[in-house]
Design a protein around this motif. Structure first.
Motif, short mmCIF file in Angstrom:
data_model
loop_
_atom_site.label_atom_id
_atom_site.label_comp_id
_atom_site.label_asym_id
_atom_site.label_seq_id
_atom_site.Cartn_x
_atom_site.Cartn_y
_atom_site.Cartn_z
N GLU A 186 -0.74 10.59 14.10
CA GLU A 186 -1.33 11.98 13.81
C GLU A 186 -2.52 11.69 12.66
N SER A 231 0.51 6.68 11.12
CA SER A 231 1.17 7.48 12.33
C SER A 231 0.06 7.97 12.95
N LYS A 276 6.13 8.40 -1.68
CA LYS A 276 5.48 9.62 -1.10
C LYS A 276 6.33 10.98 -1.28
N TYR A 336 6.37 -1.11 15.08
CA TYR A 336 5.18 -1.76 14.74
C TYR A 336 4.08 -0.81 15.67
N GLU A 371 11.53 -7.06 6.29
CA GLU A 371 10.71 -6.00 5.74
C GLU A 371 11.34 -5.64 4.33
N THR A 418 7.03 -3.59 2.69
CA THR A 418 6.34 -4.56 2.58
C THR A 418 6.77 -5.74 3.70
N MET A 460 0.64 -1.03 0.00
CA MET A 460 -0.11 -0.08 -0.07
C MET A 460 0.84 1.26 0.13
N MET A 461 1.84 1.33 0.84
CA MET A 461 2.42 2.49 1.15
C MET A 461 3.71 2.89 0.08
C1 LIG Z 1 6.97 -2.30 11.29
C2 LIG Z 1 6.13 -1.66 9.99
C3 LIG Z 1 5.27 -2.27 8.99
C4 LIG Z 1 4.43 -1.98 8.01
N1 LIG Z 1 4.12 -2.65 7.11
C5 LIG Z 1 3.58 -2.36 6.04
C6 LIG Z 1 3.16 -3.13 5.12
O1 LIG Z 1 3.15 -4.37 5.04
N2 LIG Z 1 2.47 -2.68 3.93
C7 LIG Z 1 2.34 -1.42 3.57
O2 LIG Z 1 1.81 -0.69 2.68
N3 LIG Z 1 2.92 -0.43 4.70
C8 LIG Z 1 3.27 -1.03 5.84
N4 LIG Z 1 3.78 -0.10 6.78
C9 LIG Z 1 3.72 1.36 6.30
C10 LIG Z 1 3.04 2.10 7.42
O3 LIG Z 1 1.78 2.21 7.26
C11 LIG Z 1 3.76 3.59 7.23
O4 LIG Z 1 5.12 3.51 7.65
C12 LIG Z 1 2.72 4.48 7.96
O5 LIG Z 1 1.55 4.85 7.58
C13 LIG Z 1 3.41 5.95 8.05
O6 LIG Z 1 3.89 6.48 6.84
P1 LIG Z 1 5.44 6.84 6.32
O7 LIG Z 1 6.40 5.96 7.01
O8 LIG Z 1 5.46 7.37 5.11
O9 LIG Z 1 5.75 8.18 7.49
P2 LIG Z 1 5.30 9.67 6.96
O10 LIG Z 1 3.71 9.52 6.41
O11 LIG Z 1 6.30 10.30 6.30
O12 LIG Z 1 4.98 10.30 8.37
C14 LIG Z 1 6.17 10.84 9.11
C15 LIG Z 1 5.59 12.10 9.96
O13 LIG Z 1 5.05 12.88 9.08
C16 LIG Z 1 3.66 13.43 9.42
N5 LIG Z 1 3.17 13.68 7.79
C17 LIG Z 1 3.28 12.95 6.80
N6 LIG Z 1 2.63 13.58 5.60
C18 LIG Z 1 2.14 14.71 6.26
C19 LIG Z 1 1.42 15.76 5.68
N7 LIG Z 1 0.98 15.68 4.37
N8 LIG Z 1 0.83 16.81 6.69
C20 LIG Z 1 1.42 16.79 7.88
N9 LIG Z 1 1.98 15.84 8.69
C21 LIG Z 1 2.26 14.79 7.58
C22 LIG Z 1 3.17 12.15 9.96
O14 LIG Z 1 1.90 12.34 10.48
C23 LIG Z 1 4.41 11.71 10.75
O15 LIG Z 1 4.19 12.56 11.74
C24 LIG Z 1 4.57 -0.28 7.79
C25 LIG Z 1 5.28 0.26 8.70
C26 LIG Z 1 5.96 -0.31 9.85
C27 LIG Z 1 6.75 0.70 10.72
#
Ligand SMILES: Cc1cc2nc3c(=O)[nH]c(=O)nc-3n(C[C@H](O)[C@H](O)[C@H](O)COP(=O)(O)OP(=O)(O)OC[C@H]3O[C@@H](n4cnc5c(N)ncnc54)[C@H](O)[C@@H]3O)c2cc1C
Length: 479
Positions: free
Chosen positions: A452, A450, A152, A443, A252, A187, A148-149
């Motif tokens: 937020e 996040s 960005k 995790y 991962e 992933t 999914m992720m």
């Molecule tokens: C152990 C682990 C397992 C995971 N497994 C999976 C998986 O199997 N598949 C998958 O798809 N994903 C997975 N994820 C992804 C997870 O969903 C994301 O890490 C999470 O959604 C945060 O996104 P990011 O890492 O891009 O951080 P960011 O979105 O960059 O967040 C970092 C900070 O920036 C802030 N932020 C970001 N964008 C904005 C904005 N536009 N305005 C204001 N503040 C903002 C956030 O609130 C946060 O405080 C996993 C993550 C972890 C840590």
């Protein structure tokens, strides 16, 4: 219909030849690489656990699609309050033993609802394709990784505004399919599964329509490359050290799609940008209800480990500060689990049949419980004592000459042997002072979005206007 054992699963992986890199090098095969050991053990033992006498009755469910038993947490489309309640119970129990239950049925269910919306709103015919994908998956008992992720890039820009887009997108449309390129991050367990399921990760606008794409493919499809970060545990097998991370959790992966062809029958979304915004909301309901229960399980694990350590050190719950600190862990566990259950009491049915728990309760619960983990790690250090970072290694204990000194020096409560005391402290070391500790934080804090994003959901759904009106009424304010 196949129900695989852990052994069958390992065997089934042999017919897939994914392109996987670990520590900068392409590996020969996932089933033989030493840094895949914990991942394969985690998934294989997960297969056996679901079908074990202890769990089978709740963990296996008859699929409405195949009429045959399937593992509930991995492959079931959640359709009732009962499904949500049993999932929460199992998730808490299993995550307290092995951190991660592998709850991919959440991902299948939210995608199920998304694809149903697409057909309902755009007159497309993706849903029958997705239904047959899920049916095939259930019949073969294979596992998926969830992509999914996106990376960005600059968070203030949409995918199409990025100077060098890296998010996954359609780069070519052909008569019989599409070609996609780009990257998906995080992933979980990626190289250890059979199929990848891809969905968009955020709300999109018209310029982003090429990023509105969903599909499934076998893991070894040409052009899919996984760069895997090894699991947090030790690379070698242990007897005493790292009792959790030497056996469980997994790699991962950063998943690269380099001009990957997706045949038409595997495409579930192709440019319908208007619907992409629904997915994060579905995810925020179903998966975060699970995360409340999962984090509750972690609090249970912490509470048990802390109490055991106090005991092997010769203290107990009768000591007031220990009682107090462990009680905090119990409160967090019950709060998180309570919200997982409470969210079901206000669940609602989506037209696709998926039952969604109340997102407000689930997000409030998750935000609350995830904020306690730092404090709980501090408590583990506090109660177990400094030995969790200074104690001799397992190899020192195995050296009988050294053991002569260590045996009396490290003795604690006489009801336990020195080795038992060390084993208890090793467990706390794994939880509170290791690479696993960092992964646990990740995790808890970031997986499922996040903290937020919990607040965004809460602000969106909470009826503040109603509360302001009430306040005005009480204060006799009529404007
Ligand atoms: C152990 C682990 C397992 C995971 N497994 C999976 C998986 O199997 N598949 C998958 O798809 N994903 C997975 N994820 C992804 C997870 O969903 C994301 O890490 C999470 O959604 C945060 O996104 P990011 O890492 O891009 O951080 P960011 O979105 O960059 O967040 C970092 C900070 O920036 C802030 N932020 C970001 N964008 C904005 C904005 N536009 N305005 C204001 N503040 C903002 C956030 O609130 C946060 O405080 C996993 C993550 C972890 C840590």
């Amino acid at each position: 219909m196949t129900i695989m054992s852990g052994k069958d699963y390992l065997e089934s992986l042999r017919k897939y030849t994914p392109e996987v890199y670990i520590r900068g090098e392409r590996i020969d095969h996932v089933t033989t690489h030493p840094l895949m050991r914990q991942t394969l053990n985690h998934i294989a033992s997960g297969y056996d656990l679901m079908n074990s006498p202890e769990f089978r009755d709740r963990a296996m469910v008859v699929s409405p699609l195949t009429g045959e038993p399937i593992p509930r947490l991995q492959l079931h489309i959640q359709q009732s309050e009962e499904d949500l309640l049993i999932k929460a119970e199992l998730t808490r129990e299993i995550s307290s033993r092995r951190i991660c239950v592998g709850c991919m049925s959440n991902m299948l269910s939210v995608t199920w609802a998304l694809i149903h919306d697409l057909d309902a709103n755009h007159g497309t015919d993706y849903f029958p394709r997705f239904t047959s994908f899920v049916t095939r998956l259930q019949k073969s008992d294979e596992r998926i990784a969830w992509c999914m992720m996106d990376p960005k890039g600059d968070r203030s820009l949409s995918p199409s505004q990025q100077p060098q887009p890296t998010d996954l997108r359609i780069v070519k449309r052909k008569a019989n399919g599409i070609v996609v390129s780009g990257t998906k991050l995080h992933t979980t367990f990626g190289p250890g599964v059979h199929q990848v399921l891809v969905v968009p990760c955020r709300a999109l606008n018209e310029e982003d329509k090429d990023f509105a794409v969903s599909f499934a493919l076998p893991i070894d499809t040409k052009g899919i490359k996984m760069i895997a970060r090894p699991s947090p545990g030790p690379t070698h097998e242990t007897n005493m050290e790292s009792p959790i991370s030497s056996r469980f959790l997994g790699v991962e992966a950063t998943t690269i799609f380099d001009e990957v062809f997706v045949p038409e029958e595997n495409i579930f979304m192709c440019g319908e940008w208007q619907q992409a915004m629904n997915l994060p909301f579905y995810f925020a309901s179903l998966h975060r209800q699970s995360k409340c229960a999962c984090s509750a399980g972690h609090c249970d694990l912490f509470a048990g480990a802390a109490a055991l350590c106090a005991e092997v050190n010769g203290l107990s719950m009768n000591v007031s500060h220990i009682r107090d600190k462990i009680t905090d862990m119990m409160i967090a566990a019950e709060t998180g689990f309570g919200c997982a259950l409470g969210a079901v009491s206000r669940a609602g049915k989506h037209p696709s049949g998926v039952c969604f728990p109340d997102a407000l309760t689930a997000n409030a619960g998750l935000h609350t419980i995830r904020s306690t983990i730092g404090k709980h790690i501090e408590i583990l250090h506090d109660i177990a004592g400094g030995l969790i970072v200074t104690m001799p290694t397992e190899a020192d204990w195995d050296n009988l000459q050294l053991r002569e000194y260590l045996e009396p020096a490290l003795r604690g409560n006489p009801a336990y042997t020195t080795e038992e005391r060390l084993r208890a402290i090793q467990l706390v070391q794994d939880l509170a002072s290791s690479r696993l500790t960092g992964i646990l934080l990740g995790y808890t804090i970031n997986a499922a979005g996040s903290p937020e994003t919990n607040k965004v959901v809460i602000r969106t759904l909470y009826d503040l206007e109603k509360r302001i009106a009430q306040a005005k009424e009480i204060a006799s304010i009529y404007s």
